[in-house]
Scaffold this motif. Structure first.
Motif, PDB file in Angstrom:
ATOM      1  N   LEU A  70      50.296 112.119   0.475  1.00  0.00           N
ATOM      2  CA  LEU A  70      49.612 113.252  -0.150  1.00  0.00           C
ATOM      3  C   LEU A  70      49.849 113.345  -1.656  1.00  0.00           C
ATOM      4  O   LEU A  70      49.173 114.128  -2.326  1.00  0.00           O
ATOM      5  CB  LEU A  70      50.061 114.558   0.515  1.00  0.00           C
ATOM      6  N   GLY A  71      50.808 112.592  -2.185  1.00  0.00           N
ATOM      7  CA  GLY A  71      51.060 112.668  -3.620  1.00  0.00           C
ATOM      8  C   GLY A  71      51.462 114.048  -4.084  1.00  0.00           C
ATOM      9  O   GLY A  71      51.096 114.470  -5.181  1.00  0.00           O
ATOM     10  N   ASP A  72      52.238 114.762  -3.265  1.00  0.00           N
ATOM     11  CA  ASP A  72      52.503 116.183  -3.497  1.00  0.00           C
ATOM     12  C   ASP A  72      53.921 116.477  -3.964  1.00  0.00           C
ATOM     13  O   ASP A  72      54.351 117.628  -3.962  1.00  0.00           O
ATOM     14  CB  ASP A  72      52.227 116.967  -2.214  1.00  0.00           C
ATOM     15  N   TRP A  73      54.671 115.486  -4.392  1.00  0.00           N
ATOM     16  CA  TRP A  73      56.066 115.703  -4.780  1.00  0.00           C
ATOM     17  C   TRP A  73      56.117 116.317  -6.175  1.00  0.00           C
ATOM     18  O   TRP A  73      55.876 115.667  -7.181  1.00  0.00           O
ATOM     19  CB  TRP A  73      56.817 114.380  -4.770  1.00  0.00           C
ATOM     20  N   ASP A  74      56.430 117.609  -6.252  1.00  0.00           N
ATOM     21  CA  ASP A  74      56.539 118.314  -7.531  1.00  0.00           C
ATOM     22  C   ASP A  74      57.660 119.321  -7.388  1.00  0.00           C
ATOM     23  O   ASP A  74      57.438 120.503  -7.121  1.00  0.00           O
ATOM     24  CB  ASP A  74      55.215 118.988  -7.894  1.00  0.00           C
ATOM     25  N   THR A  75      58.889 118.860  -7.577  1.00  0.00           N
ATOM     26  CA  THR A  75      60.078 119.629  -7.240  1.00  0.00           C
ATOM     27  C   THR A  75      60.863 120.016  -8.486  1.00  0.00           C
ATOM     28  O   THR A  75      60.554 119.592  -9.598  1.00  0.00           O
ATOM     29  CB  THR A  75      60.978 118.809  -6.307  1.00  0.00           C
ATOM     30  N   VAL A  76      61.910 120.794  -8.282  1.00  0.00           N
ATOM     31  CA  VAL A  76      62.778 121.213  -9.379  1.00  0.00           C
ATOM     32  C   VAL A  76      63.570 120.030  -9.921  1.00  0.00           C
ATOM     33  O   VAL A  76      63.712 119.853 -11.134  1.00  0.00           O
ATOM     34  CB  VAL A  76      63.725 122.329  -8.898  1.00  0.00           C
ATOM     35  N   GLY A  77      64.104 119.207  -9.030  1.00  0.00           N
ATOM     36  CA  GLY A  77      64.936 118.086  -9.435  1.00  0.00           C
ATOM     37  C   GLY A  77      64.651 116.847  -8.618  1.00  0.00           C
ATOM     38  O   GLY A  77      63.835 116.866  -7.691  1.00  0.00           O
ATOM     39  N   MET A  78      65.357 115.769  -8.936  1.00  0.00           N
ATOM     40  CA  MET A  78      65.156 114.467  -8.295  1.00  0.00           C
ATOM     41  C   MET A  78      63.668 114.121  -8.236  1.00  0.00           C
ATOM     42  O   MET A  78      63.163 113.580  -7.247  1.00  0.00           O
ATOM     43  CB  MET A  78      65.771 114.461  -6.886  1.00  0.00           C
ATOM     44  N   ARG A  79      62.979 114.399  -9.350  1.00  0.00           N
ATOM     45  CA  ARG A  79      61.525 114.284  -9.372  1.00  0.00           C
ATOM     46  C   ARG A  79      61.049 112.827  -9.274  1.00  0.00           C
ATOM     47  O   ARG A  79      60.030 112.535  -8.636  1.00  0.00           O
ATOM     48  CB  ARG A  79      60.991 114.948 -10.635  1.00  0.00           C
ATOM     49  N   ALA A  80      61.787 111.926  -9.889  1.00  0.00           N
ATOM     50  CA  ALA A  80      61.338 110.534  -9.930  1.00  0.00           C
ATOM     51  C   ALA A  80      61.438 109.822  -8.583  1.00  0.00           C
ATOM     52  O   ALA A  80      60.911 108.717  -8.440  1.00  0.00           O
ATOM     53  CB  ALA A  80      62.132 109.755 -10.987  1.00  0.00           C
ATOM     54  N   THR A  81      62.067 110.436  -7.590  1.00  0.00           N
ATOM     55  CA  THR A  81      62.079 109.800  -6.268  1.00  0.00           C
ATOM     56  C   THR A  81      60.676 109.689  -5.691  1.00  0.00           C
ATOM     57  O   THR A  81      60.414 108.835  -4.850  1.00  0.00           O
ATOM     58  CB  THR A  81      62.955 110.589  -5.272  1.00  0.00           C
ATOM     59  N   GLN A  82      59.779 110.585  -6.120  1.00  0.00           N
ATOM     60  CA  GLN A  82      58.400 110.605  -5.629  1.00  0.00           C
ATOM     61  C   GLN A  82      58.348 110.537  -4.105  1.00  0.00           C
ATOM     62  O   GLN A  82      57.717 109.656  -3.498  1.00  0.00           O
ATOM     63  CB  GLN A  82      57.594 109.487  -6.282  1.00  0.00           C
ATOM     64  N   SER A  83      58.993 111.526  -3.513  1.00  0.00           N
ATOM     65  CA  SER A  83      59.146 111.567  -2.054  1.00  0.00           C
ATOM     66  C   SER A  83      58.018 112.374  -1.418  1.00  0.00           C
ATOM     67  O   SER A  83      58.219 113.475  -0.887  1.00  0.00           O
ATOM     68  CB  SER A  83      60.511 112.176  -1.708  1.00  0.00           C
ATOM     69  N   HIS A  84      56.846 111.816  -1.443  1.00  0.00           N
ATOM     70  CA  HIS A  84      55.652 112.529  -1.015  1.00  0.00           C
ATOM     71  C   HIS A  84      55.620 112.757   0.499  1.00  0.00           C
ATOM     72  O   HIS A  84      56.261 112.043   1.276  1.00  0.00           O
ATOM     73  CB  HIS A  84      54.396 111.747  -1.417  1.00  0.00           C
ATOM     74  N   THR A  85      54.832 113.733   0.898  1.00  0.00           N
ATOM     75  CA  THR A  85      54.533 113.936   2.313  1.00  0.00           C
ATOM     76  C   THR A  85      53.640 112.806   2.808  1.00  0.00           C
ATOM     77  O   THR A  85      52.707 112.387   2.128  1.00  0.00           O
ATOM     78  CB  THR A  85      53.819 115.284   2.519  1.00  0.00           C
ATOM     79  N   THR A  86      53.942 112.313   4.012  1.00  0.00           N
ATOM     80  CA  THR A  86      53.147 111.250   4.631  1.00  0.00           C
ATOM     81  C   THR A  86      52.515 111.774   5.913  1.00  0.00           C
ATOM     82  O   THR A  86      53.216 112.260   6.801  1.00  0.00           O
ATOM     83  CB  THR A  86      54.023 110.030   4.962  1.00  0.00           C
ATOM     84  N   LEU A  87      51.202 111.692   5.988  1.00  0.00           N
ATOM     85  CA  LEU A  87      50.495 112.079   7.200  1.00  0.00           C
ATOM     86  C   LEU A  87      50.248 110.844   8.059  1.00  0.00           C
ATOM     87  O   LEU A  87      49.743 109.825   7.571  1.00  0.00           O
ATOM     88  CB  LEU A  87      49.155 112.736   6.858  1.00  0.00           C
ATOM     89  N   LEU A  88      50.588 110.952   9.328  1.00  0.00           N
ATOM     90  CA  LEU A  88      50.326 109.884  10.292  1.00  0.00           C
ATOM     91  C   LEU A  88      49.193 110.337  11.210  1.00  0.00           C
ATOM     92  O   LEU A  88      49.256 111.409  11.793  1.00  0.00           O
ATOM     93  CB  LEU A  88      51.582 109.587  11.118  1.00  0.00           C
TER      94      LEU A  88
END
Length: 388
Positions: free
Chosen positions: A193-211
């Motif tokens: 989903l490309g939805d990773w927009d957090t306070v910290g650890m932003r560069a991990t880019q830990s997006h939600t994955t839909l299966l």
């Protein structure tokens, strides 16, 4: 390879490059592509893979120390890569204990594949012991997975996604089972989903994955377990590697915070006395207190990793030791960063301050399993027995 020779994987020049880029990745909310490419080129992602599978054959103690070094320069880069290293370290732990079902991870990682975790799910506080993702048999031993996975670190670059789901009819007598397997990125049925927009650890880019019916064939289904708590080798391997390496990342954050506190104390001058605040008794006590807190954490991480490498330790004690390690590491790191902010003063509250970024990054530690509540429950059960 020894701990000393492994230091060449992350030399000081490399770490300074990573440190110089970290603020930019954070501000842009972008994946640390240059960092990742340099780590791949050095073989860093193969660090925990045994040599017979094409890896560097480093034990967990050495990998944990490397991750702490990396996190001291670029915490989000370290946490992102951590997820791949957890899979490879877990597979190495399982392999060392005489099981081969995760050798597919070691083979693929040795060949350059990048692993991510499709484990965390919204509303699932049982983590590995149950799933809200469905795993539907497709008739040939494979499964089609449907559900939502959150915090999928390495989302832009993974090539293999370790995931699990629940088959409500797959066990003996039609009882539910948890099915574990590995999805290839080039196969359909998954969307980031490309939805990773957090306070910290932003560069991990830990997006939600839909299966959505993502098919994993029988050849990449590695384990089927009953729903509920389990000490199966798969669960133990993941748990041991995850808790230890997460602790190592936050140790690295705490190390850097102590360094920045010392630099701030030496670099600031009191207008009242005209002397560096490093000569102020209160500041000296605060900086010493930060160092002592970190110093108490260091041997705990090292010893747990050493025992895992040596196949040592009593089985009933492993889960309490691991949860205690993770909770202590993340809580100590948060306290050390907070204390360093006090020493550094108001300039650390700026968005472009490294300490300010560490303050935001270290907050993520409380959201990794195990939580403080579940950790205390695990330890209490070991000491006092089960409830009821």
């Amino acid at each position: 390879m020894t701990a000393t020779s492994a230091d060449g994987l992350l030399d000081d020049e490399l770490l300074e490059r990573f440190r110089s880029r970290a603020a930019g990745y954070d501000a842009a909310n972008a994946f640390p592509s240059d960092d990742f490419d340099e780590l791949v080129a050095r073989g860093y992602l193969r660090a925990a893979v045994p040599t017979e599978f094409g890896g560097l054959g480093l034990g967990l103690e050495v990998v944990a120390e490397l991750q702490s070094r990396l996190a001291s320069a670029a915490p989000a880069t370290a946490l992102a890569v951590n997820m791949h290293l957890v899979w490879t370290a877990a597979a190495a732990i399982v392999h060392a204990r005489g099981e081969s079902f995760l050798d597919v991870v070691l083979t693929d990682a040795g060949a350059g594949e990048v692993f991510a975790f499709g484990v965390s799910e919204p509303g699932n506080d049982l983590v590995l012991f149950d799933s809200v993702t469905s795993a539907v048999p497709i008739g040939d031993g494979g499964y089609a997975f449907a559900g939502t996975k959150i915090s999928t670190s390495l989302s832009p670059v993974w090539t293999r996604l370790g995931l699990f789901g629940r088959d409500d009819t797959g066990g003996p007598d039609g009882t539910p089972v948890i099915v574990h397997g590995f999805l290839r990125r080039d196969e359909p049925g998954h969307t980031s989903l490309g939805d990773w927009d957090t306070v910290g650890m932003r560069a991990t880019q830990s997006h939600t994955t839909l299966l959505d019916g993502a098919v994993v064939p029988a050849s990449r289904i590695v384990r089927t377990l009953p729903v509920g708590p389990s000490a199966d080798p798969l669960v133990f391997g993941i748990f041991a590697a995850f808790e230890t390496l997460v602790a190592a990342v936050y140790r690295g954050v705490a190390r850097r915070a102590v360094t920045l506190a010392v630099e701030a104390a030496n670099g600031r001058t009191s207008r009242r006395s005209g002397a560096p605040i490093a000569l102020d008794p209160v500041t000296r006590w605060r900086v010493a207190d930060l160092w002592m807190a970190l110093d108490g954490l260091e041997p705990q991480i090292d010893r747990v990793a050493q025992d895992l490498d040596a196949l040592a330790g009593s089985a009933p004690d492993w889960f309490p030791r691991l949860v205690a390690l993770k909770v202590r590491a993340t809580e100590v790191a948060a306290a050390v960063v907070d204390g360093a902010l006090t020493v550094a003063g108001g300039s650390s509250y700026r968005a472009d301050s490294e300490l300010g970024r560490l303050f935001r990054d270290v907050l993520a530690g409380r959201f990794h399993p195990s939580s403080s509540d579940s950790a205390h429950a695990t330890v209490a059960q070991r000491l006092l027995g089960p409830l009821g």
